[in-house]
Design a protein around this motif. Sequence first.
Motif, short mmCIF file in Angstrom:
data_model
loop_
_atom_site.label_atom_id
_atom_site.label_comp_id
_atom_site.label_asym_id
_atom_site.label_seq_id
_atom_site.Cartn_x
_atom_site.Cartn_y
_atom_site.Cartn_z
N TYR A 4 0.83 -1.20 0.00
CA TYR A 4 0.00 0.00 0.00
C TYR A 4 0.87 1.25 0.00
O TYR A 4 0.59 2.21 -0.71
CB TYR A 4 -0.93 -0.06 1.22
N PHE A 5 1.97 1.22 0.77
CA PHE A 5 2.90 2.36 0.78
C PHE A 5 3.48 2.57 -0.61
O PHE A 5 3.63 3.70 -1.05
CB PHE A 5 4.02 2.12 1.80
N VAL A 11 1.50 6.66 -6.88
CA VAL A 11 0.41 7.57 -7.27
C VAL A 11 0.88 9.01 -7.18
O VAL A 11 0.59 9.83 -8.05
CB VAL A 11 -0.85 7.33 -6.41
N ASN A 19 -4.69 14.52 -11.48
CA ASN A 19 -5.54 15.47 -10.72
C ASN A 19 -6.24 16.43 -11.67
O ASN A 19 -7.45 16.65 -11.57
CB ASN A 19 -4.69 16.30 -9.75
N ASP B 27 -7.89 13.57 -6.75
CA ASP B 27 -7.00 13.76 -5.60
C ASP B 27 -6.18 12.50 -5.37
O ASP B 27 -6.74 11.40 -5.35
CB ASP B 27 -7.88 14.06 -4.37
N PRO B 28 -4.86 12.65 -5.21
CA PRO B 28 -3.99 11.47 -5.12
C PRO B 28 -4.25 10.60 -3.88
O PRO B 28 -4.14 9.37 -3.96
CB PRO B 28 -2.58 12.05 -5.09
N SER B 32 -5.36 6.71 -4.12
CA SER B 32 -4.62 5.65 -3.43
C SER B 32 -5.54 4.78 -2.60
O SER B 32 -5.37 3.56 -2.54
CB SER B 32 -3.56 6.26 -2.50
N VAL B 33 -6.50 5.40 -1.94
CA VAL B 33 -7.46 4.64 -1.12
C VAL B 33 -8.25 3.68 -2.02
O VAL B 33 -8.42 2.50 -1.70
CB VAL B 33 -8.41 5.58 -0.34
N GLU B 46 -5.91 1.65 8.98
CA GLU B 46 -4.98 1.04 8.02
C GLU B 46 -4.85 1.92 6.78
O GLU B 46 -3.75 2.13 6.24
CB GLU B 46 -5.54 -0.33 7.65
N LEU B 47 -5.99 2.46 6.32
CA LEU B 47 -5.98 3.29 5.11
C LEU B 47 -5.22 4.59 5.33
O LEU B 47 -4.54 5.09 4.44
CB LEU B 47 -7.42 3.61 4.68
N ALA B 48 -5.36 5.16 6.54
CA ALA B 48 -4.77 6.47 6.82
C ALA B 48 -3.26 6.40 6.98
O ALA B 48 -2.56 7.39 6.74
CB ALA B 48 -5.40 7.06 8.08
N GLU B 49 -2.76 5.23 7.39
CA GLU B 49 -1.36 5.07 7.84
C GLU B 49 -0.30 5.73 6.95
O GLU B 49 0.52 6.48 7.46
CB GLU B 49 -1.06 3.58 8.02
N PRO B 50 -0.28 5.48 5.61
CA PRO B 50 0.87 5.98 4.85
C PRO B 50 0.85 7.47 4.55
O PRO B 50 1.80 7.99 3.96
CB PRO B 50 0.83 5.18 3.54
N PHE B 51 -0.19 8.19 4.93
CA PHE B 51 -0.33 9.56 4.42
C PHE B 51 0.21 10.65 5.33
O PHE B 51 0.43 11.77 4.89
CB PHE B 51 -1.80 9.86 4.09
N PHE B 58 -7.99 13.20 6.98
CA PHE B 58 -8.16 11.94 6.23
C PHE B 58 -9.64 11.57 6.13
O PHE B 58 -10.09 11.12 5.08
CB PHE B 58 -7.35 10.81 6.89
#
Lengths: 124, 124
Positions: A4-5, A11, A19, B27-28, B32-33, B46-51, B58
């Motif tokens: 996912y990272f 992206v 965008n 929106d990137p 990604s999500v 889990e979804l928020a983690e890499p941002f 988020f």
Amino acid sequence: MANYFDIVRHVENYSASLNDIFHALADPTRRSVIARLGSGAASIKELAEPFGLGLPSFLKHIKVLESSGLIASEKVGRVRTCKLRRGNLTAAEKWFDKQRAAWESRYKNLDNLLTTLKGEESES
Amino acid sequence: MANYFDIVRHVENYSASLNDIFHALADPTRRSVIARLGSGAASIKELAEPFGLGLPSFLKHIKVLESSGLIASEKVGRVRTCKLRRGNLTAAEKWFDKQRAAWESRYKNLDNLLTTLKGEESES
């Protein structure tokens, strides 16, 4: 989840243009212009005709489309003509292709898992 | 051009959802999500983690995705889980399919015209 990272990093690399492209497509007037230009170049006047918008409002839409790279325009004499830049529309299409491929491979994996489970069941 | 007017009317009919979907995809973080959810449901955490975004920021993205219809979320106990609503992604894909079909038929027509012109040339 390392994967996912990776997606997030990837992206971010090519996101600026996507965008702009998706932003350009988030409007029915702009989508209609793209649809119309798919069948050939057209003048601003011809493009603006069905919308009942003032020319300045319509030109704002053309500007958004042009800066997204989806269309190009050229002025000859007093007439500005727009044409589709098909390649940049394809960039957005490819994003969808990628999502579909990931989705389909997920279902293939689930199928394989079911087949394996069935095999184990009939062995026991 | 009557045809173009038809396109405009048709686009207006189903444009509300496409507006929301394309806006959501512009929106990137949100793309990604969507890409992550293509490989299965995931919790907000889990979804928020890499941002490296605050949770409120988020959650705004999640809200945009949810109101566009691209994802659905459900809270069980303290955990909110999101999943992709694949069918609504397909609606946007179909818009691209339509543009490509129009583009291809245009080139087919040009091809036919060239063949006809060549035939006339060799007759004269």
